[in-house]
Design a protein around this motif. Structure first.
Motif, PDB file in Angstrom:
ATOM      1  N   LEU A  19       0.961 -19.720 158.892  1.00 48.86           N
ATOM      2  CA  LEU A  19       2.315 -19.241 159.161  1.00 48.86           C
ATOM      3  C   LEU A  19       2.890 -18.416 158.016  1.00 48.86           C
ATOM      4  O   LEU A  19       3.893 -17.740 158.186  1.00 48.86           O
ATOM      5  CB  LEU A  19       3.234 -20.431 159.439  1.00 48.86           C
ATOM      6  CG  LEU A  19       2.971 -21.140 160.768  1.00 48.86           C
ATOM      7  CD1 LEU A  19       3.695 -22.473 160.817  1.00 48.86           C
ATOM      8  CD2 LEU A  19       3.401 -20.273 161.935  1.00 48.86           C
ATOM      9  N   ILE A  20       2.248 -18.476 156.854  1.00 50.95           N
ATOM     10  CA  ILE A  20       2.732 -17.693 155.716  1.00 50.95           C
ATOM     11  C   ILE A  20       2.691 -16.208 156.077  1.00 50.95           C
ATOM     12  O   ILE A  20       1.665 -15.691 156.513  1.00 50.95           O
ATOM     13  CB  ILE A  20       1.884 -17.971 154.460  1.00 50.95           C
ATOM     14  CG1 ILE A  20       2.037 -19.428 154.039  1.00 50.95           C
ATOM     15  CG2 ILE A  20       2.277 -17.038 153.318  1.00 50.95           C
ATOM     16  CD1 ILE A  20       1.109 -19.858 152.924  1.00 50.95           C
ATOM     17  N   GLY A  21       3.795 -15.541 155.904  1.00 54.62           N
ATOM     18  CA  GLY A  21       3.867 -14.103 156.171  1.00 54.62           C
ATOM     19  C   GLY A  21       4.145 -13.734 157.604  1.00 54.62           C
ATOM     20  O   GLY A  21       4.139 -12.553 157.951  1.00 54.62           O
ATOM     21  N   ILE A  22       4.431 -14.733 158.485  1.00 59.44           N
ATOM     22  CA  ILE A  22       4.629 -14.413 159.901  1.00 59.44           C
ATOM     23  C   ILE A  22       5.862 -13.556 160.127  1.00 59.44           C
ATOM     24  O   ILE A  22       5.969 -12.829 161.109  1.00 59.44           O
ATOM     25  CB  ILE A  22       4.697 -15.710 160.737  1.00 59.44           C
ATOM     26  CG1 ILE A  22       4.464 -15.401 162.222  1.00 59.44           C
ATOM     27  CG2 ILE A  22       6.015 -16.435 160.536  1.00 59.44           C
ATOM     28  CD1 ILE A  22       4.281 -16.626 163.087  1.00 59.44           C
ATOM     29  N   LYS A  23       6.828 -13.604 159.205  1.00 60.78           N
ATOM     30  CA  LYS A  23       8.064 -12.832 159.357  1.00 60.78           C
ATOM     31  C   LYS A  23       7.914 -11.393 158.877  1.00 60.78           C
ATOM     32  O   LYS A  23       8.804 -10.571 159.094  1.00 60.78           O
ATOM     33  CB  LYS A  23       9.202 -13.507 158.586  1.00 60.78           C
ATOM     34  CG  LYS A  23       9.594 -14.869 159.142  1.00 60.78           C
ATOM     35  CD  LYS A  23      10.543 -15.609 158.236  1.00 60.78           C
ATOM     36  CE  LYS A  23      11.878 -14.907 158.132  1.00 60.78           C
ATOM     37  NZ  LYS A  23      12.850 -15.690 157.324  1.00 60.78           N
ATOM     38  N   LYS A  24       6.817 -11.084 158.213  1.00 64.66           N
ATOM     39  CA  LYS A  24       6.655  -9.759 157.612  1.00 64.66           C
ATOM     40  C   LYS A  24       6.147  -8.730 158.617  1.00 64.66           C
ATOM     41  O   LYS A  24       5.453  -9.057 159.583  1.00 64.66           O
ATOM     42  CB  LYS A  24       5.669  -9.832 156.441  1.00 64.66           C
ATOM     43  CG  LYS A  24       6.032 -10.839 155.366  1.00 64.66           C
ATOM     44  CD  LYS A  24       7.327 -10.496 154.663  1.00 64.66           C
ATOM     45  CE  LYS A  24       7.616 -11.469 153.532  1.00 64.66           C
ATOM     46  NZ  LYS A  24       8.928 -11.213 152.889  1.00 64.66           N
ATOM     47  N   ASN A  25       6.480  -7.468 158.367  1.00 65.72           N
ATOM     48  CA  ASN A  25       5.918  -6.374 159.150  1.00 65.72           C
ATOM     49  C   ASN A  25       4.422  -6.264 158.890  1.00 65.72           C
ATOM     50  O   ASN A  25       3.969  -6.510 157.762  1.00 65.72           O
ATOM     51  CB  ASN A  25       6.586  -5.047 158.764  1.00 65.72           C
ATOM     52  CG  ASN A  25       7.954  -4.891 159.369  1.00 65.72           C
ATOM     53  OD1 ASN A  25       8.113  -4.933 160.575  1.00 65.72           O
ATOM     54  ND2 ASN A  25       8.957  -4.707 158.522  1.00 65.72           N
ATOM     55  N   PRO A  26       3.632  -5.877 159.896  1.00 70.89           N
ATOM     56  CA  PRO A  26       2.185  -5.695 159.667  1.00 70.89           C
ATOM     57  C   PRO A  26       1.918  -4.586 158.655  1.00 70.89           C
ATOM     58  O   PRO A  26       2.713  -3.647 158.494  1.00 70.89           O
ATOM     59  CB  PRO A  26       1.669  -5.303 161.059  1.00 70.89           C
ATOM     60  CG  PRO A  26       2.707  -5.762 162.022  1.00 70.89           C
ATOM     61  CD  PRO A  26       4.011  -5.648 161.294  1.00 70.89           C
ATOM     62  N   ASP A  27       0.799  -4.701 157.954  1.00 67.03           N
ATOM     63  CA  ASP A  27       0.298  -3.660 157.048  1.00 67.03           C
ATOM     64  C   ASP A  27       1.271  -3.332 155.915  1.00 67.03           C
ATOM     65  O   ASP A  27       1.277  -2.202 155.395  1.00 67.03           O
ATOM     66  CB  ASP A  27      -0.022  -2.371 157.829  1.00 67.03           C
ATOM     67  CG  ASP A  27      -1.027  -2.608 158.951  1.00 67.03           C
ATOM     68  OD1 ASP A  27      -1.978  -3.382 158.721  1.00 67.03           O
ATOM     69  OD2 ASP A  27      -0.849  -2.032 160.037  1.00 67.03           O
ATOM     70  N   GLY A  28       2.114  -4.302 155.530  1.00 68.42           N
ATOM     71  CA  GLY A  28       3.002  -4.081 154.391  1.00 68.42           C
ATOM     72  C   GLY A  28       4.131  -3.096 154.639  1.00 68.42           C
ATOM     73  O   GLY A  28       4.763  -2.621 153.690  1.00 68.42           O
ATOM     74  N   ALA A  29       4.400  -2.775 155.895  1.00 64.46           N
ATOM     75  CA  ALA A  29       5.453  -1.799 156.208  1.00 64.46           C
ATOM     76  C   ALA A  29       6.831  -2.368 155.860  1.00 64.46           C
ATOM     77  O   ALA A  29       7.053  -3.565 155.855  1.00 64.46           O
ATOM     78  CB  ALA A  29       5.393  -1.430 157.686  1.00 64.46           C
ATOM     79  N   THR A  30       7.765  -1.478 155.560  1.00 66.22           N
ATOM     80  CA  THR A  30       9.142  -1.858 155.261  1.00 66.22           C
ATOM     81  C   THR A  30      10.047  -1.438 156.417  1.00 66.22           C
ATOM     82  O   THR A  30       9.629  -0.703 157.325  1.00 66.22           O
ATOM     83  CB  THR A  30       9.634  -1.167 153.983  1.00 66.22           C
ATOM     84  OG1 THR A  30       9.690   0.253 154.207  1.00 66.22           O
ATOM     85  CG2 THR A  30       8.703  -1.465 152.804  1.00 66.22           C
ATOM     86  N   LEU A  31      11.280  -1.895 156.377  1.00 67.42           N
ATOM     87  CA  LEU A  31      12.236  -1.489 157.403  1.00 67.42           C
ATOM     88  C   LEU A  31      12.433   0.018 157.401  1.00 67.42           C
ATOM     89  O   LEU A  31      12.612   0.637 158.456  1.00 67.42           O
ATOM     90  CB  LEU A  31      13.580  -2.196 157.170  1.00 67.42           C
ATOM     91  CG  LEU A  31      13.586  -3.699 157.434  1.00 67.42           C
ATOM     92  CD1 LEU A  31      14.921  -4.308 157.012  1.00 67.42           C
ATOM     93  CD2 LEU A  31      13.320  -4.011 158.900  1.00 67.42           C
ATOM     94  N   HIS A  32      12.380   0.625 156.236  1.00 66.85           N
ATOM     95  CA  HIS A  32      12.494   2.085 156.157  1.00 66.85           C
ATOM     96  C   HIS A  32      11.378   2.764 156.938  1.00 66.85           C
ATOM     97  O   HIS A  32      11.572   3.823 157.553  1.00 66.85           O
ATOM     98  CB  HIS A  32      12.456   2.527 154.687  1.00 66.85           C
ATOM     99  CG  HIS A  32      12.665   3.996 154.497  1.00 66.85           C
ATOM    100  ND1 HIS A  32      11.628   4.916 154.544  1.00 66.85           N
ATOM    101  CD2 HIS A  32      13.795   4.724 154.281  1.00 66.85           C
ATOM    102  CE1 HIS A  32      12.103   6.133 154.355  1.00 66.85           C
ATOM    103  NE2 HIS A  32      13.422   6.043 154.197  1.00 66.85           N
TER     104      HIS A  32
END
Length: 357
Positions: free
Chosen positions: A134-147
């Motif tokens: 579950l670690i990182g489940i909230k993150k965008n794939p491939d290190g993408a940012t909201l920008h």
């Protein structure tokens, strides 16, 4: 950590609360002014024309002190009764909910039906092995940012509201829009005298336990065949949650005063005002972001979740009405007042439904 906690973590991406419950703005909100690099963003009130400022409605003051909340809906067949109480979020932060009326109803009931929920059955020890996944489940794939993932105009609005309500937080820029918008919404509530409505549900559970009244689930359980793969697939998947994100910005950008008015209506038990609320616009956008994603649509365990939840609640409610002289049930208020909602289904089956005055 109990099984329910593990399941909640496993399905955290599916069980996002519908937070704003906001009505559609009368017109599309103007994009907020964005300052040039190195300069503070101008305040909207300063940049707005003087005439518009003079015509702006007064800010709604959020109520404080002891408040009764709404009355209960009464469903009857013969001499058996189901009392249905509607929860809402957000609520006034400094309100003290007067639960005395609800305590009497719960104490004289044989059962309390909790709000419908879909729970993943993975087993306690198996659930523990899933936690690292579950670690990182909230993150965008491939290190993408909201920008990277948001349209430029939407990101500009986000930047302005983030500065206003959250401040410096670089980590949130890497979260998926749906999770970032939830954090923004909660921060916006706090700065506007509002808080989530979970305190009311917790109080009702406390009342039931104090009076030794049976607490029952009213949803269904899913046996996930491969939860580890499901989590992995979700972490790698793109989710079209821009609509959910944008509706959140709309709520904070143009609708915060109306949000206060709705919170007041619930606190004061004003049914006429409660009925005026459109609860579904942001909720539907956020729910659809998950339910229409490829990883969920292609998973049989999650297909038709809203329909299955509704069917499960109706089945449980009818059984409780048949078995108990008195039952107390909790639903989101949107599912009560909706002309095609849960209580409409009971009415269509021949039950008598009475609304509070």
């Amino acid at each position: 950590m109990d099984r329910h906690t593990v399941c909640a973590l496993t399905l955290s991406f599916l069980a996002l609360p519908a937070l704003a419950q906001s009505a559609a703005p009368a017109s599309a909100p103007a994009a907020p002014a964005v300052a040039p690099p190195g300069q503070a963003a101008p305040d909207a009130a300063v940049t707005a024309p003087a005439a518009a400022a003079e015509e702006a409605p007064p800010v709604t003051v959020v109520v404080e002190g002891r408040r009764p909340g709404p009355g209960v809906w009464k469903v009857t067949k013969g001499d058996h009764v189901l009392y249905v109480f509607g929860t809402y979020s957000p609520l006034p932060q400094k309100m003290e909910w007067d639960s005395s009326r609800i305590e009497r109803l719960v104490a004289h009931s044989q059962e309390v039906l909790m709000p419908p929920s879909a729970n993943a059955h993975v087993g306690f020890f198996r659930g523990l092995t899933l936690l690292p996944n579950l670690i990182g489940i909230k993150k965008n794939p491939d290190g993408a940012t909201l920008h990277d993932v948001l349209p430029a105009d939407v990101y500009a609005r986000w930047s302005t509201l983030k500065a206003k309500y959250i401040g410096e937080d670089g980590g949130i820029e890497r979260e998926r829009p749906m999770f970032a918008s939830e954090a923004l919404m909660r921060a916006g509530w706090k700065k506007n005298g509002l808080v989530g409505g979970g305190i009311v549900l917790g109080k009702i559970e406390e009342i039931a336990k104090k009076n030794k009244v049976k607490l029952s689930r009213s949803g269904y359980e899913m046996d996930l065949e491969d939860p580890r793969k499901l989590i992995k697939d979700f972490k790698a998947a793109q989710v079209d949650d821009v609509a959910c994100f944008t509706k959140t910005l709309d709520s904070l950008d143009a609708d915060i005063d109306t949000m206060r008015a709705r919170a007041n209506a619930w606190a004061n038990g004003n049914i006429a005002e409660i009925r005026k609320v459109n609860y579904r616009e942001r909720e539907d956008a956020c729910d659809n972001a998950i339910l229409n994603s490829a990883v969920i649509k292609n998973n049989a365990d999650f297909r038709q979740t809203p329909e299955r939840l509704r069917e499960a609640w109706l089945k449980t409610a009818e059984k409780s009405l048949a078995d108990n002289a008195s039952t107390f049930a909790i639903l989101q208020i949107r599912d009560i007042i909706d002309p095609k909602g849960y209580l409409a289904d009971l009415q269509a089956k021949g039950y008598t439904v009475e609304s509070p005055k």
